[in-house]
Design a protein around this motif. Structure first.
Motif, PDB file in Angstrom:
ATOM      1  N   UNK A 217      24.820  53.719  59.060  1.00  0.00           N
ATOM      2  CA  UNK A 217      23.712  54.459  59.923  1.00  0.00           C
ATOM      3  C   UNK A 217      23.492  53.658  61.221  1.00  0.00           C
ATOM      4  N   UNK A 218      22.425  54.098  61.765  1.00  0.00           N
ATOM      5  CA  UNK A 218      22.256  53.451  63.143  1.00  0.00           C
ATOM      6  C   UNK A 218      22.389  51.904  63.155  1.00  0.00           C
ATOM      7  N   UNK A 219      21.998  51.309  62.031  1.00  0.00           N
ATOM      8  CA  UNK A 219      21.890  49.555  62.002  1.00  0.00           C
ATOM      9  C   UNK A 219      22.790  49.234  61.075  1.00  0.00           C
ATOM     10  N   UNK A 220      23.633  49.770  60.208  1.00  0.00           N
ATOM     11  CA  UNK A 220      24.224  49.201  59.433  1.00  0.00           C
ATOM     12  C   UNK A 220      26.031  49.553  59.356  1.00  0.00           C
ATOM     13  N   UNK A 221      26.668  48.387  59.447  1.00  0.00           N
ATOM     14  CA  UNK A 221      28.032  48.531  59.709  1.00  0.00           C
ATOM     15  C   UNK A 221      28.502  48.023  58.374  1.00  0.00           C
ATOM     16  N   UNK A 222      29.376  48.772  57.554  1.00  0.00           N
ATOM     17  CA  UNK A 222      29.911  48.528  56.237  1.00  0.00           C
ATOM     18  C   UNK A 222      31.141  47.682  56.157  1.00  0.00           C
ATOM     19  N   UNK A 223      31.956  48.203  57.287  1.00  0.00           N
ATOM     20  CA  UNK A 223      33.376  47.652  57.142  1.00  0.00           C
ATOM     21  C   UNK A 223      33.832  47.554  58.625  1.00  0.00           C
ATOM     22  N   UNK A 224      34.905  46.763  58.904  1.00  0.00           N
ATOM     23  CA  UNK A 224      35.535  46.815  60.255  1.00  0.00           C
ATOM     24  C   UNK A 224      36.198  48.024  60.539  1.00  0.00           C
TER      25      UNK A 224
END
Ligand SMILES: *Cc1c(COP(=O)(O)O)cnc(C)c1O
Length: 371
Positions: A217-224
């Protein structure tokens, strides 16, 4: 030979321009041109229905789904693959920092030979990446069983296998994942484009994150992640082209039958036959030249066709394993790959596309038959 008189190996399936205009107007009105817009979503739904699969994620080309599949499955070490394919298959492995290991192909189908896979498995092997070459199905039952036995993942490069079914079931259901290419030269195109087919909602979610920088979502990066999204213009074009592809495949089948009928009596020219229970897509028409029987080598015939304005292509020659990034690999040796070398040295793909006239096929056949 004048250019207008030339017959090319392929020609893109273009939808009628007037049918595309309303789609463009809708996109302009919406001002939404990429990032999971309405046409992107509609295309994924339409492809699920057309192909008979549950989960598909569309991409900006057919190479990024290969790269992303290896990422999503966390593949490490060595990946067993075929040298008889388009170079993107091995490049996708290389771009993940992995090592492709080449296994020879079946001399008839050109697909990876399941009998030879086991001997290539080492403690570092984690995956198999076969190709359904020319859209003819690999022996998926045997490959998937081997993978299970050795705890390997299977990613099928199904770039040629759009719409291919086996006993009514999509070929794309095999293995852990399958990839498609919608490049301009393929049976179905979105100009540039591709897709990754997987078998669970969780995996589809993961893939959708990966193709958009890993954003959940807008603020979460789960993986490269990477950026490999398809834009709205091409998604709309793809939606429209899907309406025309069955007609194109039917035309390809008709031309294929004309080629087969005429060439069946020509000494030294071999071609692939339909397989019972398979819904083929007639993507390519490869012939294999036995120089001794035919009285002319593959290259002699290839250049003779060219002189007469017929632009066949030597797919796949050279083998991937003979290109400079890979040729020093132990598995790339001629001794390891006798069947693949023989196919690469004898193949010509003859022109085949939705706009090719039967008279053009006649012209091509006349050159081949009247040596
Ligand atoms: C075309 C093709 C690809 C690459 O697809 P692009 O859409 O051109 O990136 C990969 N594998 C095979 C076997 C292909 O023929």
């Amino acid at each position: 030979m004048h250019k207008s008189n030339q017959i090319t190996v392929t020609s893109p399936l273009l939808p009628p321009l007037e049918e595309f205009i309303p789609y463009l107007e809708e996109i302009w009105d919406s001002k939404w041109i990429t990032n999971n817009g309405q046409f992107h979503q509609k295309l994924e739904q339409a492809l699920c229905e057309y192909l008979g699969v549950k989960y598909i994620s569309v991409f900006t080309n057919g190479t990024l789904p290969l790269i992303t599949a290896l990422q999503a499955l966390r593949i490490t070490g060595e990946v067993i693959t075929t040298p008889y394919s388009f170079v993107a298959t091995s490049h996708a492995i290389w771009w993940n920092g992995l090592q492709p290991v080449f296994v020879d192909v079946d001399p008839i189908t050109g697909n990876i030979d399941p009998d030879k896979i086991e001997a290539a498995i080492t403690p570092r092997t984690t995956a198999i990446m076969p190709v359904h070459v020319y859209g003819n199905p690999c022996d998926t039952d045997r490959i998937d069983a081997l993978a299970k036995k050795y705890n390997l993942k299977v990613i099928y490069d199904a770039a040629h296998a759009f719409g291919v079914k086996v006993n009514g079931k999509s070929l794309l259901e095999a293995g852990n994942m399958s990839t498609l290419s919608f490049h301009a030269t393929k049976t179905y195109n979105t100009i540039e484009g591709g897709a990754l087919v997987c078998h669970s909602a969780e995996m589809k979610q993961q893939i959708d994150y990966l193709k958009n920088f890993g954003f959940e979502d807008e603020t979460v990066v789960v993986a490269p992640g990477i950026n490999s999204k398809m834009d709205e213009l091409r998604a709309a074009y793809g939606l429209l082209n899907l309406k025309h592809v069955d007609k194109a495949i039917a035309h390809r089948q008709k031309l294929t039958n004309a080629y087969r009928e005429a060439l069946s009596s020509v000494n030294g020219i071999y071609f692939l036959k339909d397989i019972e229970g398979v819904r083929h897509n007639y993507s390519y028409f490869p012939i294999f030249v036995n120089a001794e029987e035919y009285g002319m080598t593959r290259d002699e015939l290839y250049f003779k066709l060219k002189e007469n304005g017929v632009l066949g292509r030597r797919y796949f020659y050279p083998l991937i394993s003979d290109f400079s990034p890979y040729k020093s690999y132990i598995s790339a040796s001629k001794e390891n790959l006798p069947n693949a070398n023989k196919l690469a040295d004898t193949v010509i793909c003859l022109p085949l596309h939705a706009e090719l006239a039967e008279a053009d096929v006649e012209r091509i056949l006349n050159i081949i038959i009247k040596k």
